[in-house]
Design a protein around this motif. Sequence first.
Motif, PDB file in Angstrom:
ATOM      1  N   GLN A 593       0.834  -1.204   0.000  1.00 18.15           N
ATOM      2  CA  GLN A 593       0.000   0.000   0.000  1.00 18.15           C
ATOM      3  C   GLN A 593       0.874   1.262   0.000  1.00 18.15           C
ATOM      4  O   GLN A 593       0.608   2.220  -0.718  1.00 18.15           O
ATOM      5  CB  GLN A 593      -0.903   0.019   1.235  1.00 18.15           C
ATOM      6  CG  GLN A 593      -2.006  -1.012   1.260  1.00 18.15           C
ATOM      7  CD  GLN A 593      -2.829  -0.880   2.532  1.00 18.15           C
ATOM      8  OE1 GLN A 593      -3.351   0.194   2.845  1.00 18.15           O
ATOM      9  NE2 GLN A 593      -2.934  -1.956   3.292  1.00 18.15           N
ATOM     10  N   THR A 596       2.434   1.787  -3.406  1.00 22.82           N
ATOM     11  CA  THR A 596       1.471   2.328  -4.375  1.00 22.82           C
ATOM     12  C   THR A 596       1.377   3.846  -4.232  1.00 22.82           C
ATOM     13  O   THR A 596       1.389   4.582  -5.231  1.00 22.82           O
ATOM     14  CB  THR A 596       0.090   1.688  -4.169  1.00 22.82           C
ATOM     15  OG1 THR A 596       0.189   0.288  -4.416  1.00 22.82           O
ATOM     16  CG2 THR A 596      -0.936   2.295  -5.116  1.00 22.82           C
ATOM     17  N   THR A 599       4.632   5.552  -5.401  1.00 20.76           N
ATOM     18  CA  THR A 599       4.744   5.481  -6.867  1.00 20.76           C
ATOM     19  C   THR A 599       3.828   6.499  -7.520  1.00 20.76           C
ATOM     20  O   THR A 599       4.228   7.200  -8.460  1.00 20.76           O
ATOM     21  CB  THR A 599       4.412   4.066  -7.355  1.00 20.76           C
ATOM     22  OG1 THR A 599       5.306   3.128  -6.735  1.00 20.76           O
ATOM     23  CG2 THR A 599       4.550   3.973  -8.863  1.00 20.76           C
ATOM     24  N   GLU A 600       2.590   6.596  -7.012  1.00 22.31           N
ATOM     25  CA  GLU A 600       1.653   7.570  -7.581  1.00 22.31           C
ATOM     26  C   GLU A 600       2.132   8.998  -7.350  1.00 22.31           C
ATOM     27  O   GLU A 600       1.870   9.887  -8.170  1.00 22.31           O
ATOM     28  CB  GLU A 600       0.267   7.374  -6.961  1.00 22.31           C
ATOM     29  CG  GLU A 600      -0.413   6.085  -7.434  1.00 22.31           C
ATOM     30  CD  GLU A 600      -1.720   5.818  -6.699  1.00 22.31           C
ATOM     31  OE1 GLU A 600      -2.028   6.567  -5.736  1.00 22.31           O
ATOM     32  OE2 GLU A 600      -2.420   4.860  -7.074  1.00 22.31           O
TER      33      GLU A 600
END
Length: 630
Positions: A593, A596, A599-600
Amino acid sequence: MHWAHRVRERFPDGQLYVNLRGFDPAGPPMSPEEVVRGFLDALGVPAERVPPSPDGRTARYRSLLDGKRILVVLDNARDAEQVRPLLPAAATAMTIVTSRNQLTSLLAVEGAHPLTLDVLSAAGARDLLTRRLGAARITAEPAAVHAIVRACARLPLALSIVAARAQQSGFPLAALAAELGTTDQSLDALDGGDAASDVRAVFSWSLAAVSPPAARLFRLLGLHPGPDVAVSAAASLGGHPVPVARRLLTELARASLLAEATPGRYACHDLLRVYAGDLTAATDPADERRAATARLLDHYTHTADAADLLLNPHREPVQIPLRPPVAGAIAASLADADTAASWLAAERHALLAAVRHAADAGFDAQAWQLARALNSFLFRWGHWRDMVAAWRPALAAAERLGDLPARAEAHRDLGHAATMLGGYADADTQLRRALDLFDQAGDQAGQARTQHNLAYLYERQDKLERALRHAQQALALHRATGRDRGQAVALNAVGWCHLRLGDHAQALVHCQEALTLYQRIGNRRGQAAAWDSIGFAHHHLGHHALAAECYEQGLTLARELGDRYTQADILTHLGDTQEAAGARATARATRAQALTILTELDHPDAARLRARLYPPSPHDQGVRHVGIAT
């Protein structure tokens, strides 16, 4: 046009072609009546059988195409009204229309299918030059070819003009590339000798087709320093209400002078940008250009400041307060922290360019204020090189303003960015300079913040005793000034240094005191950081269940705030605790999580966390806690 030549065999009853001269230096656009008369001639209708009225001629033209497999090519159309009478009624016929305008009404009313032609790809641009100049010449000067393609922005006309000059002159391609590389001469170098092969002239045909207000806005867009422009920024630049600006931008996009790359954001071809800059310099008086720049910078400064306040409601007072925006400048409306972060992310490159532009154009206060307003966002999202890019011109602006605290703040933030980038020697120099300037200005709060940054600098280098001393100095200074938020930040930093030194019990005392103070002043982001530190202490004391509870408290706050980076930081530490408690699968899902989110956010910490989840080797570097850095 190339496609029409290739498929002519599919239309055994023939092709009809006309240059409608919609954008042509030789004369006005052709009228539909002229075109229909010419088509009737091409279809073999004797003069005496041509109907006398325009409507009769159009009906005769369409009846002749009925049932025929014929291709009609309407090239260089001005607008939909010029095209509509020329469209065959027969389902067996096909019509191709080319235009600089988008001809939106043909799509809406006539069921046309749009095909937007972009500039050439880099490979396509190189192929064009190769066909014109030969493979040997292209292969001999690859760097010059790359520079020519870049300077021509992959525009076929521009590339063709350069190829023609290379053929005629025999000059080395490097010489032509150097000429194109000079911004103020690039369009001069793209003049093929007549109106049809002069890039400026070709651009002017499109500009002549738009309304005077749209043409003025296009010229002023040459003053915009960023890669693209949002509607509210364009409205401020032109001094228009937002609905008017949106209408003018749409008009320019339909004329292919702009492209709406993403909804509400407009960009133009690099050569068109140069052309717009040339036009505004030649057409618009200097005071009008400066007023437009002032409106644009006020738009960015006031919107960025409002965004920063939403992201960082407990921020320190700004050393150079904002003055009211000038008439015509419009600040974008931002509803909450998420909207603020989205606006800053979308405008990041334009805002960084605006800082440099403000400093270069003599708007020194706005240059410093913009850099200050971007600081929280750039730091939290890991854009540390952008922090340096913003603060360097802002420092020069502060020096010209002669403002000691503003200069000190610029050095402090340059030092903080250098720390994050691993440039520890430069960071030490910048922070020591900031400390000296804050001392000269008698600014104890600034000294305290700088001591905090020095603590983080030394903690990054594992010089933990020195880090603790600077954190304690920051705490003493904040206590002397009575700033609760500063005390809470420093208490958390002192606690973290004790954690690093292995004194977990002492760390808990300071971090819990920080949490109490954050709760008292209502600083929820600080509370999230303190809960994270307390959880970290409990983790190392072996209190895994209690550590997880603390992390969940911080995570809840970070989610409520929409602070995604803090969420990722806490999730990473929660994953460590879950793994230590034996829940390896849960720990991996928790870290995923966090990955993610990072990375975003395009955050540099993503690479380190990815290496932990998918290690190339058994070595585990870990992810550094950032509570002390905030």
